[in-house]
Design an enzyme around this catalytic site. Structure first.
Site, short mmCIF file in Angstrom:
data_model
loop_
_atom_site.label_atom_id
_atom_site.label_comp_id
_atom_site.label_asym_id
_atom_site.label_seq_id
_atom_site.Cartn_x
_atom_site.Cartn_y
_atom_site.Cartn_z
N ARG A 188 0.82 -1.21 0.00
CA ARG A 188 0.00 0.00 0.00
C ARG A 188 0.85 1.26 0.00
NH1 ARG A 188 -5.30 -0.45 1.71
NH2 ARG A 188 -5.12 1.49 2.88
N ARG A 193 3.12 9.09 -6.04
CA ARG A 193 2.42 10.02 -6.92
C ARG A 193 3.42 10.67 -7.87
NH1 ARG A 193 -0.54 13.16 -2.01
NH2 ARG A 193 -2.13 11.61 -1.52
N ARG A 212 2.87 -3.76 19.33
CA ARG A 212 4.02 -2.87 19.38
C ARG A 212 3.62 -1.66 20.21
NH1 ARG A 212 9.07 -4.06 18.37
NH2 ARG A 212 9.52 -2.08 17.31
N ARG A 221 10.17 9.33 14.72
CA ARG A 221 9.51 10.58 14.34
C ARG A 221 9.76 11.65 15.39
NH1 ARG A 221 3.37 10.35 12.85
NH2 ARG A 221 3.21 9.66 15.01
N GLU A 255 9.53 10.05 19.13
CA GLU A 255 8.84 8.77 19.28
C GLU A 255 9.82 7.61 19.07
OE1 GLU A 255 5.44 8.42 16.78
OE2 GLU A 255 4.49 10.24 17.54
N TYR A 308 -6.49 -2.44 14.04
CA TYR A 308 -6.06 -1.07 13.79
C TYR A 308 -7.26 -0.30 13.27
CZ TYR A 308 -3.57 2.99 12.11
OH TYR A 308 -3.16 4.28 11.91
N ASP A 324 -8.56 3.65 12.18
CA ASP A 324 -8.47 5.09 12.07
C ASP A 324 -9.59 5.69 12.91
OD1 ASP A 324 -6.32 5.01 10.39
OD2 ASP A 324 -7.51 5.13 8.55
#
Length: 446
Positions: free
Chosen positions: A237, A241, A314, A345, A371, A419, A421
């Site tokens: 995934r 672009r 995790r 991050r 992080e 998971y 969103d």
């Protein structure tokens, strides 16, 4: 006695509690933490809304969900445009023409695609030759992840997750969700060899340059494993672009509450009794006696005392730095893709609200959070479910137990070992509320 006891004051629990209260039901919400909001909790520090459990950007393609959320918060028009930092060089994410121009000095989409195609073709040729040799001596191992087959090289290990977000992973967070598949490349060199791990898959999609600088180190830090020991499925995934478009999400609705997620959750819970610092599992009998039905949003394996063994997650560790300066990194989200940098991050929170506080005043200083990903163990917060074959099978056993629990309904990311969103979490909580409040149906969330 309350009609509903909601265990967990995060997004899923708050949405359900709001709907039940609106329908005239009595509701008690408890949370073992000392704050509401779950992992989307934000804390105001010197006017900055700090995302304490990793950055969250609400985004959705569902106008009904977007409209529903407007009653609880005024969302700004923040657009997620993360960047990657590799050995002093900054690259735009997701991979787009800004990325390719910085990496190769090209401004023509055809030139960028030609470079990627050349690297893909060279790698595919070398792998076809290697696999033709290997096929005569060994048979690859195969692992099925969430319905898709991932193949690992002989002697390699299979997946530790079924939904990994290469460009911007988070704390159960939304800003990691891929915007599109790498289908932009489907018209080029045919992938005529079968990638057997993430490294092979990534290079076959975007070439070695992008893989080495922007994928390899980041992914290995995030999951604690070599890319050759992660399955090809994870990277399928990967967004690519060939336009100058660095908006990470394709969703038409996107933004962050102007006064933070905690204030948003508080509005959802208006008029509802909330008790914090209460551990449901430690006081199960006492808590269970308080309500006719329970909405449980904690870890499903913990509910059953991990009787079949623990599910795998995790986790993340966070470190903050407060800088007496107006701008430290110039962007809200920076991915650190060099393996030598131990964190994945850095988040400069003030840029989620364009450097201004809730009153619209410029903020003079700044806070940056690092992080660090890690393997989950007891005492850590679970963030990412590890949906490999073994864990999915284990979850199925717990789900079977859950379906036989009288008047207990399992919901949310941890309760369903999925998971989610934020828009998915809202939609599922609304579906559960509709089911229970209109039909009285009992049993685990399906």
């Amino acid at each position: 006695m309350f009609d509903f006891l909601v265990v967990g004051a995060g997004l899923s629990g708050a949405v359900f509690a709001h709907e039940a209260h609106k329908a005239g039901r009595s509701v008690l919400v408890i949370d073992r933490r000392l704050h509401i909001g779950g992992n989307i909790y934000t804390e105001n520090v010197s006017g900055i809304e700090v995302h304490r459990y990793g950055a969250h950007i609400f985004h959705t393609d569902d106008p009904a969900i977007w409209q529903y959320m407007q009653q609880f918060a005024r969302f700004n028009d923040y657009v997620n445009r993360p960047e990657a930092l590799y050995r002093g060089e900054r690259y735009s994410l997701p991979f787009n023409m800004y990325t390719f121009e910085k990496m190769w000095g090209v401004t023509d989409p055809a030139a960028a695609q030609a470079i990627i195609e050349e690297q893909r073709a060279a790698y595919a040729a070398s792998m076809r030759q290697r696999q033709s040799v290997n096929d005569t001596t060994a048979t690859p191992n195969t692992t099925r992840l969430n319905g898709a087959v991932a193949t690992s090289a002989p002697g390699g290990q299979s997946a530790t997750t079924a939904k990994t977000h290469i460009a911007a992973p988070s704390s159960a967070s939304d800003i990691n969700n891929p915007v599109t598949a790498a289908g932009d490349l489907s018209g080029g060199t045919p992938n005529t060899f079968m990638p057997q791990n993430l490294e092979e898959q990534a290079i076959s999609l975007v070439g070695r340059d992008i893989f080495e600088k922007l994928v390899k180190g980041y992914t290995e830090k995030q999951w604690g494993r070599d890319c050759r020991d992660l399955p090809a499925f994870i990277i399928r995934r990967l967004p690519v672009r060939f336009t100058y478009d660095n908006n990470y999400f394709n969703d038409p609705y996107q933004g962050i509450p102007e006064d933070g997620y905690t204030a948003m959750i508080a509005r959802m819970l208006t008029g509802i009794e909330v008790r914090l610092g209460v551990d449901y599992l430690a006081h199960r009998a006492e808590m269970r006696a308080l309500a006719r039905e329970v909405i449980y949003t904690g870890p499903i394996d913990a509910y059953f005392d991990a009787c079949y063994g623990p599910l795998t997650y995790r986790t993340l560790r966070f470190e903050d730095d407060h800088y007496d300066e107006p701008d430290h990194q110039g962007n809200a989200v920076i991915n650190h893709t060099d393996w030598a940098v131990p964190y994945t991050r850095t988040i400069e929170h003030k840029w989620f609200t364009f450097g201004k506080d809730a009153a619209g005043n410029p903020i003079a200083d700044t806070i940056v959070t690092r992080e660090y990903p890690a393997a989950w163990e007891n005492g850590c917060e679970p963030y990412y479910p590890v949906n490999d074959d073994a864990n999915n099978a284990l979850y199925a056993r717990y789900r079977a137990l859950a379906e036989n629990e009288s008047r207990v309904h399992f919901a949310g990311r941890l309760g369903t070992y999925a998971y989610l969103d934020m828009d998915d979490a809202v939609a599922r909580a609304l579906d559960l509320a509709t089911r229970l409040l209109t039909t009285g149906e009992a049993g685990a969330e399906r």
